[in-house]
Design a protein around this motif. Structure first.
Motif, PDB file in Angstrom:
ATOM      1  N   VAL A 108       0.326   2.919  18.244  1.00 23.93           N
ATOM      2  CA  VAL A 108      -0.369   2.577  17.008  1.00 23.93           C
ATOM      3  C   VAL A 108      -1.365   3.677  16.634  1.00 23.93           C
ATOM      4  O   VAL A 108      -1.533   3.995  15.459  1.00 23.93           O
ATOM      5  CB  VAL A 108      -1.079   1.218  17.129  1.00 23.93           C
ATOM      6  N   ARG A 109      -2.032   4.277  17.628  1.00 21.31           N
ATOM      7  CA  ARG A 109      -3.002   5.323  17.306  1.00 21.31           C
ATOM      8  C   ARG A 109      -2.343   6.541  16.678  1.00 21.31           C
ATOM      9  O   ARG A 109      -2.991   7.311  15.970  1.00 21.31           O
ATOM     10  CB  ARG A 109      -3.813   5.726  18.541  1.00 21.31           C
ATOM     11  N   THR A 110      -1.048   6.722  16.933  1.00 27.42           N
ATOM     12  CA  THR A 110      -0.338   7.853  16.339  1.00 27.42           C
ATOM     13  C   THR A 110       0.014   7.586  14.884  1.00 27.42           C
ATOM     14  O   THR A 110      -0.072   8.492  14.044  1.00 27.42           O
ATOM     15  CB  THR A 110       0.948   8.149  17.135  1.00 27.42           C
ATOM     16  N   TYR A 111       0.402   6.350  14.573  1.00 29.53           N
ATOM     17  CA  TYR A 111       0.921   6.058  13.239  1.00 29.53           C
ATOM     18  C   TYR A 111      -0.093   5.444  12.290  1.00 29.53           C
ATOM     19  O   TYR A 111       0.133   5.436  11.075  1.00 29.53           O
ATOM     20  CB  TYR A 111       2.140   5.139  13.364  1.00 29.53           C
ATOM     21  N   ALA A 112      -1.216   4.913  12.804  1.00 30.23           N
ATOM     22  CA  ALA A 112      -2.198   4.270  11.923  1.00 30.23           C
ATOM     23  C   ALA A 112      -2.763   5.230  10.869  1.00 30.23           C
ATOM     24  O   ALA A 112      -2.841   4.863   9.691  1.00 30.23           O
ATOM     25  CB  ALA A 112      -3.323   3.654  12.752  1.00 30.23           C
ATOM     26  N   PRO A 113      -3.168   6.452  11.233  1.00 34.41           N
ATOM     27  CA  PRO A 113      -3.686   7.351  10.184  1.00 34.41           C
ATOM     28  C   PRO A 113      -2.627   7.756   9.171  1.00 34.41           C
ATOM     29  O   PRO A 113      -2.939   7.991   7.999  1.00 34.41           O
ATOM     30  CB  PRO A 113      -4.205   8.558  10.971  1.00 34.41           C
ATOM     31  N   VAL A 114      -1.357   7.829   9.608  1.00 33.05           N
ATOM     32  CA  VAL A 114      -0.275   8.141   8.668  1.00 33.05           C
ATOM     33  C   VAL A 114      -0.119   6.987   7.682  1.00 33.05           C
ATOM     34  O   VAL A 114       0.028   7.202   6.474  1.00 33.05           O
ATOM     35  CB  VAL A 114       1.051   8.395   9.406  1.00 33.05           C
TER      36      VAL A 114
END
Length: 283
Positions: free
Chosen positions: A153-159
């Motif tokens: 989730v930390r990888t895709y949340a800012p995207v």
């Protein structure tokens, strides 16, 4: 997660038994073993650690030891196994975590839904996108902070924040807090705990324990996905509540004030909003 690690170490004699049994096996591939990964960098350890944090948070590559890498780096500095200044390390990790999310936000903002509509590949899975939208649905904008402590989730949340055109000032605020709590907080926790004699004398066993605990959220999510699949709530591991553009658009509208997910044939309720309209909506 780290609290669980410390309590487990303090309340059981598992680390001592593991040491007495001889060399400890690594869990998973070497690049998931934080200590081995750090050692592999050699004299470039500082650059390597910072690069891993940036890649995991900014370049859509979630399969890296985020939490365990930060904690282990701090602990190894406390043990003098890493000849680094802890404050320099923390500053650079904060910058890497902050900049990584900024890059991911720009990727989402510029490329838009094309990023999230990609077919599944070895390192990209649509089910992770579903999980990210589920967190936004649950925590709203705070997901940018909460996601720091959740693998994938930390990888895709800012995207997703970029795709949904989250107001930039709000995103930056959440990003600063998240980078401090995660990038600096977890590293300092490892550093401070590394000064305790118990941890200092059993660092190898504890590092294995940290790796094991750090993958528990992944195991838990897989277990939840399996339960949902049996109950008919998921299809091939994908959450049916967030696996369609119209459903993602509903979350975007609720969290960001507008939907940026493009319309799909046969589905209503989505709208594409240009940047100017997005700013007006936020204000």
């Amino acid at each position: 997660m780290l609290t669980t690690t410390v309590l487990a170490a303090a309340l059981t004699d598992a680390p001592m038994q593991a040491l007495a049994a001889g060399p400890l096996p690594a869990l998973g591939p070497d690049f998931l073993d934080a200590e081995k990964l750090i050692n592999s960098f050699g004299t470039a350890a500082l650059i390597g650690i910072v690069a891993v944090v940036f890649i995991e948070t900014g370049l859509l590559f979630p399969f890296l030891p985020g939490d365990s890498l930060l904690f282990t780096a701090g602990a190894l500095v406390a043990q003098d196994s890493l000849q680094l200044n802890i404050w320099v390390l923390c500053l650079l990790l904060f910058l890497a975590a902050f900049t990584g999310d900024q890059v991911a936000y720009v990727i989402g903002r510029k490329l838009g839904p094309k990023v999230f509509n990609r077919p599944d590949s070895r390192f990209f899975k649509q089910k992770y996108i579903d999980q990210t939208y589920a967190y936004f649905d649950k925590y709203g904008g705070r997901t940018i902070i909460v996601a720091r402590f959740v693998p994938f989730v930390r990888t895709y949340a800012p995207v997703a924040a970029g795709v949904g055109k989250m107001h930039y000032r709000h995103f930056v605020s959440y990003n600063v807090i998240g980078a401090l709590l995660w990038g600096v907080g977890v590293t300092l926790l490892g550093y401070w705990l590394g000064n305790f004699s118990f941890i200092k004398n059993n660092i190898e066993a504890l590092l294995i324990l940290i790796v094991g605990v750090s993958v528990l959220p992944v195991v838990f999510e897989l277990w939840k996905a399996r339960r949902k699949e049996k109950a008919g709530e998921t299809v091939e591991g994908r959450d049916t509540d967030y696996d369609e553009p119209v459903e993602r658009a509903a979350v975007e509208r609720e969290v960001f004030g507008h939907a940026a997910t493009p319309p799909v044939d046969g589905q209503a309720g989505t709208e594409v909003v240009d940047d100017g309209a997005a700013e007006r909506t936020e204000r």
